[in-house]
Design a protein around this motif. Structure first.
Motif, PDB file in Angstrom:
ATOM      1  N   GLU A   1      39.595  -1.812  -5.842  1.00  0.00           N
ATOM      2  CA  GLU A   1      38.057  -1.929  -5.146  1.00  0.00           C
ATOM      3  C   GLU A   1      37.492  -2.872  -5.425  1.00  0.00           C
ATOM      4  O   GLU A   1      38.008  -4.253  -5.777  1.00  0.00           O
ATOM      5  N   ILE A   2      37.161  -3.208  -4.483  1.00  0.00           N
ATOM      6  CA  ILE A   2      36.862  -4.548  -3.966  1.00  0.00           C
ATOM      7  C   ILE A   2      35.023  -4.500  -4.174  1.00  0.00           C
ATOM      8  O   ILE A   2      34.198  -4.252  -3.768  1.00  0.00           O
ATOM      9  N   LEU A   3      34.831  -5.149  -4.215  1.00  0.00           N
ATOM     10  CA  LEU A   3      33.333  -5.250  -5.391  1.00  0.00           C
ATOM     11  C   LEU A   3      32.106  -5.939  -3.668  1.00  0.00           C
ATOM     12  O   LEU A   3      31.997  -6.600  -3.930  1.00  0.00           O
ATOM     13  N   SER A   4      31.534  -4.803  -3.252  1.00  0.00           N
ATOM     14  CA  SER A   4      30.164  -4.591  -3.225  1.00  0.00           C
ATOM     15  C   SER A   4      28.999  -5.544  -3.439  1.00  0.00           C
ATOM     16  O   SER A   4      29.114  -5.676  -4.709  1.00  0.00           O
ATOM     17  N   ASP A   5      28.305  -6.210  -2.857  1.00  0.00           N
ATOM     18  CA  ASP A   5      26.839  -6.439  -2.995  1.00  0.00           C
ATOM     19  C   ASP A   5      25.814  -5.643  -3.538  1.00  0.00           C
ATOM     20  O   ASP A   5      25.332  -6.235  -4.532  1.00  0.00           O
ATOM     21  N   SER A   6      26.207  -4.949  -3.234  1.00  0.00           N
ATOM     22  CA  SER A   6      25.569  -3.445  -3.718  1.00  0.00           C
ATOM     23  C   SER A   6      25.595  -2.678  -4.539  1.00  0.00           C
ATOM     24  O   SER A   6      24.545  -1.634  -5.039  1.00  0.00           O
ATOM     25  N   GLU A   7      26.790  -3.667  -5.451  1.00  0.00           N
ATOM     26  CA  GLU A   7      27.158  -2.484  -6.494  1.00  0.00           C
ATOM     27  C   GLU A   7      26.984  -2.970  -7.754  1.00  0.00           C
ATOM     28  O   GLU A   7      26.608  -3.841  -7.519  1.00  0.00           O
ATOM     29  N   SER A   8      26.335  -1.774  -8.385  1.00  0.00           N
ATOM     30  CA  SER A   8      25.642  -2.617  -9.872  1.00  0.00           C
ATOM     31  C   SER A   8      26.815  -2.220 -11.283  1.00  0.00           C
ATOM     32  O   SER A   8      27.907  -1.820 -11.009  1.00  0.00           O
ATOM     33  N   GLN A   9      26.844  -2.782 -12.171  1.00  0.00           N
ATOM     34  CA  GLN A   9      27.161  -2.237 -13.280  1.00  0.00           C
ATOM     35  C   GLN A   9      27.844  -0.781 -13.433  1.00  0.00           C
ATOM     36  O   GLN A   9      29.450  -1.024 -13.836  1.00  0.00           O
ATOM     37  N   ASN A  10      26.313  -0.183 -13.340  1.00  0.00           N
ATOM     38  CA  ASN A  10      27.319   1.208 -13.485  1.00  0.00           C
ATOM     39  C   ASN A  10      27.631   1.293 -12.492  1.00  0.00           C
ATOM     40  O   ASN A  10      28.080   2.336 -12.729  1.00  0.00           O
ATOM     41  N   ASP A  11      27.320   1.441 -11.277  1.00  0.00           N
ATOM     42  CA  ASP A  11      28.295   1.975 -10.160  1.00  0.00           C
ATOM     43  C   ASP A  11      29.583   1.618 -10.512  1.00  0.00           C
ATOM     44  O   ASP A  11      30.564   2.613 -10.204  1.00  0.00           O
ATOM     45  N   VAL A  12      30.121   0.015 -11.198  1.00  0.00           N
ATOM     46  CA  VAL A  12      31.757  -0.030 -11.318  1.00  0.00           C
ATOM     47  C   VAL A  12      32.024   1.070 -12.042  1.00  0.00           C
ATOM     48  O   VAL A  12      33.328   0.891 -12.739  1.00  0.00           O
ATOM     49  N   LEU A  13      31.484   1.159 -13.618  1.00  0.00           N
ATOM     50  CA  LEU A  13      31.550   2.111 -14.989  1.00  0.00           C
ATOM     51  C   LEU A  13      31.785   2.789 -14.021  1.00  0.00           C
ATOM     52  O   LEU A  13      33.137   3.544 -14.911  1.00  0.00           O
ATOM     53  N   GLU A  14      31.402   3.228 -14.048  1.00  0.00           N
ATOM     54  CA  GLU A  14      31.274   4.939 -13.056  1.00  0.00           C
ATOM     55  C   GLU A  14      32.612   6.023 -12.244  1.00  0.00           C
ATOM     56  O   GLU A  14      33.430   6.471 -12.885  1.00  0.00           O
ATOM     57  N   LYS A  15      32.669   4.844 -11.635  1.00  0.00           N
ATOM     58  CA  LYS A  15      34.034   4.517 -10.421  1.00  0.00           C
ATOM     59  C   LYS A  15      35.160   4.215 -11.691  1.00  0.00           C
ATOM     60  O   LYS A  15      36.594   5.226 -11.617  1.00  0.00           O
ATOM     61  N   VAL A  16      35.235   3.687 -12.634  1.00  0.00           N
ATOM     62  CA  VAL A  16      36.920   3.411 -13.372  1.00  0.00           C
ATOM     63  C   VAL A  16      36.788   4.150 -14.388  1.00  0.00           C
ATOM     64  O   VAL A  16      37.590   4.837 -14.343  1.00  0.00           O
ATOM     65  N   GLN A  17      35.609   4.972 -15.078  1.00  0.00           N
ATOM     66  CA  GLN A  17      35.961   6.120 -15.653  1.00  0.00           C
ATOM     67  C   GLN A  17      36.246   7.247 -15.247  1.00  0.00           C
ATOM     68  O   GLN A  17      36.742   8.080 -15.496  1.00  0.00           O
ATOM     69  N   ASP A  18      35.747   8.151 -13.413  1.00  0.00           N
ATOM     70  CA  ASP A  18      36.244   8.545 -12.616  1.00  0.00           C
ATOM     71  C   ASP A  18      37.864   8.458 -12.369  1.00  0.00           C
ATOM     72  O   ASP A  18      38.472   9.400 -12.635  1.00  0.00           O
ATOM     73  N   TYR A  19      37.963   7.140 -11.991  1.00  0.00           N
ATOM     74  CA  TYR A  19      39.613   6.681 -11.787  1.00  0.00           C
ATOM     75  C   TYR A  19      40.159   7.426 -13.062  1.00  0.00           C
ATOM     76  O   TYR A  19      41.748   8.340 -13.028  1.00  0.00           O
ATOM     77  N   PHE A  20      40.121   7.038 -14.615  1.00  0.00           N
ATOM     78  CA  PHE A  20      40.794   7.695 -15.267  1.00  0.00           C
ATOM     79  C   PHE A  20      40.611   8.926 -16.093  1.00  0.00           C
ATOM     80  O   PHE A  20      41.720   8.940 -16.317  1.00  0.00           O
ATOM     81  N   ASP A  21      39.259   9.304 -16.027  1.00  0.00           N
ATOM     82  CA  ASP A  21      39.324  10.824 -15.660  1.00  0.00           C
ATOM     83  C   ASP A  21      40.545  11.634 -14.998  1.00  0.00           C
ATOM     84  O   ASP A  21      40.779  12.626 -15.461  1.00  0.00           O
ATOM     85  N   ALA A  22      40.986  10.759 -13.574  1.00  0.00           N
ATOM     86  CA  ALA A  22      42.000  11.817 -13.321  1.00  0.00           C
ATOM     87  C   ALA A  22      43.149  11.703 -13.343  1.00  0.00           C
ATOM     88  O   ALA A  22      44.015  11.947 -12.717  1.00  0.00           O
ATOM     89  N   GLY A  23      43.171  10.873 -14.285  1.00  0.00           N
ATOM     90  CA  GLY A  23      44.650  10.380 -15.001  1.00  0.00           C
ATOM     91  C   GLY A  23      44.999   8.838 -13.788  1.00  0.00           C
ATOM     92  O   GLY A  23      46.648   8.736 -14.126  1.00  0.00           O
ATOM     93  N   VAL A  24      44.677   7.750 -13.619  1.00  0.00           N
ATOM     94  CA  VAL A  24      44.479   6.765 -12.838  1.00  0.00           C
ATOM     95  C   VAL A  24      45.141   5.790 -14.125  1.00  0.00           C
ATOM     96  O   VAL A  24      44.733   6.146 -14.979  1.00  0.00           O
ATOM     97  N   GLN A  25      46.218   4.974 -13.811  1.00  0.00           N
ATOM     98  CA  GLN A  25      47.062   3.633 -15.047  1.00  0.00           C
ATOM     99  C   GLN A  25      46.561   2.756 -15.100  1.00  0.00           C
ATOM    100  O   GLN A  25      46.047   2.140 -15.997  1.00  0.00           O
ATOM    101  N   LEU A  26      46.296   2.001 -13.757  1.00  0.00           N
ATOM    102  CA  LEU A  26      45.487   1.216 -13.978  1.00  0.00           C
ATOM    103  C   LEU A  26      44.488   0.700 -12.713  1.00  0.00           C
ATOM    104  O   LEU A  26      44.924   1.584 -11.658  1.00  0.00           O
ATOM    105  N   VAL A  27      43.379  -0.030 -12.798  1.00  0.00           N
ATOM    106  CA  VAL A  27      42.178  -0.256 -11.929  1.00  0.00           C
ATOM    107  C   VAL A  27      41.613  -1.313 -11.697  1.00  0.00           C
ATOM    108  O   VAL A  27      41.933  -2.632 -12.728  1.00  0.00           O
ATOM    109  N   TRP A  28      42.270  -1.873 -10.430  1.00  0.00           N
ATOM    110  CA  TRP A  28      41.608  -3.679 -10.509  1.00  0.00           C
ATOM    111  C   TRP A  28      40.014  -3.181  -9.850  1.00  0.00           C
ATOM    112  O   TRP A  28      40.238  -2.751  -8.398  1.00  0.00           O
ATOM    113  N   TYR A  29      39.554  -3.965  -9.707  1.00  0.00           N
ATOM    114  CA  TYR A  29      38.316  -4.800  -9.049  1.00  0.00           C
ATOM    115  C   TYR A  29      38.287  -5.744  -9.115  1.00  0.00           C
ATOM    116  O   TYR A  29      37.989  -6.742  -9.864  1.00  0.00           O
ATOM    117  N   ILE A  30      38.523  -6.039  -7.493  1.00  0.00           N
ATOM    118  CA  ILE A  30      38.083  -7.504  -7.499  1.00  0.00           C
ATOM    119  C   ILE A  30      37.031  -7.664  -6.508  1.00  0.00           C
ATOM    120  O   ILE A  30      35.971  -7.385  -5.726  1.00  0.00           O
TER     121      ILE A  30
END
Length: 190
Positions: free
Chosen positions: A117-146
Motif C-alpha cells: 500500500e502507498i500511504l495517502s494523505d486521507s488515510e488515518s492510522q486506524n485505516d492503516v491498522l485495519e487494512k493490515v489486520q484484514d490482510y493478515f486475517d486472510a493469510g498475507v505473509q508480508l505487508v509493506w506500507y510505503i
C-alpha cells in the motif's frame, strides 16, 4: 366514505452485507472506480496517483529480477484481494503467484502473499491498522506500507510486528520473495 390509495413505495434494496452482494451491487453501478468492501461498508478507493507511478515502476522492475517472477508470479496493481465473505481489499500493488493467477481463471478467490500500500494523505492510522489486520486475517505473509513523504517503508510481518526501513536500509521481502530487495534511497530517487 372515499378511500384514497396510498402511493406505492418501492422498497429500497438493502445495503450489501457480503462480498457477493457487494459485487452484484457494483456490477450494476457501471463505474470504473475502485471500491473496497469491509463488513457492510463500501469504501471508494482512489486509484494510484501519477506522482506515485515512480514507486510502482521501481518495485515492478525490481520484482521482475526475482526467481518468483521467473516462475510465473506477477506484481500487479490494484487487483482484488479477498479476505473473507465480508471483506474485499484492493492493494495498490501485490504479488500474485503463478498458481493463484491460474486459479483465478476458474473463479477461485485468494489473497496475495505480499500486499503493498502507498500511504495517502486521507488515510488515518486506524485505516492503516485495519487494512493490515484484514490482510493478515486472510493469510498475507508480508505487508509493506510505503510513506512517500517520509521516504520510509513500514514492513509488517504480522499485525503487531513492524520494521521501518529508511535511507540506506536494505528492504527485503524475505522470506516471501527472498531475492526481492533494494536500498530505500534508490526507491525514492528512481
Amino acid at each position: 366514505m372515499e378511500t384514497t390509495a396510498m402511493p406505492s413505495r418501492r422498497k429500497r434494496p438493502s445495503a450489501p452485507q457480503t462480498v457477493a452482494e457487494f459485487e452484484k451491487w457494483l456490477s450494476r453501478k457501471k463505474t470504473d472506480a475502485n471500491y473496497e468492501f469491509v463488513r457492510g461498508r463500501i469504501i471508494r478507493k482512489p486509484s494510484m496517483k501519477q506522482e506515485e507511478l515512480f514507486i510502482a515502476r521501481f518495485l515492478m522492475r525490481a520484482f521482475a529480477k526475482t526467481q518468483l517472477y521467473q516462475q510465473g508470479a506477477e506484481m500487479l496493481s490494484e487487483g482484488d484481494a479477498y479476505v473473507d465473505a465480508f471483506r474485499k481489499r484492493i492493494p495498490d500493488l501485490a504479488v500474485f503467484t503463478d498458481e493463484q493467477i491460474r486459479a483465478a481463471k476458474t473463479g477461485k478467490r485468494f489473497m496475495p502473499p505480499l500486499a503493498i500500500e502507498i500511504l495517502s494523505d486521507s488515510e488515518s492510522q486506524n485505516d492503516v491498522l485495519e487494512k493490515v489486520q484484514d490482510y493478515f486475517d486472510a493469510g498475507v505473509q508480508l505487508v509493506w506500507y510505503i510513506a512517500p513523504k517520509q521516504q520510509k517503508i513500514y514492513a509488517y510481518s504480522s499485525p503487531d510486528d513492524i520494521k521501518v526501513y529508511k535511507e540506506e536500509d536494505v528492504c527485503s521481502a524475505a522470506p516471501v520473495v527472498p531475492d526481492f530487495q533494494f536500498v530505500i534511497r534508490d526507491l525514492f530517487q528512481s
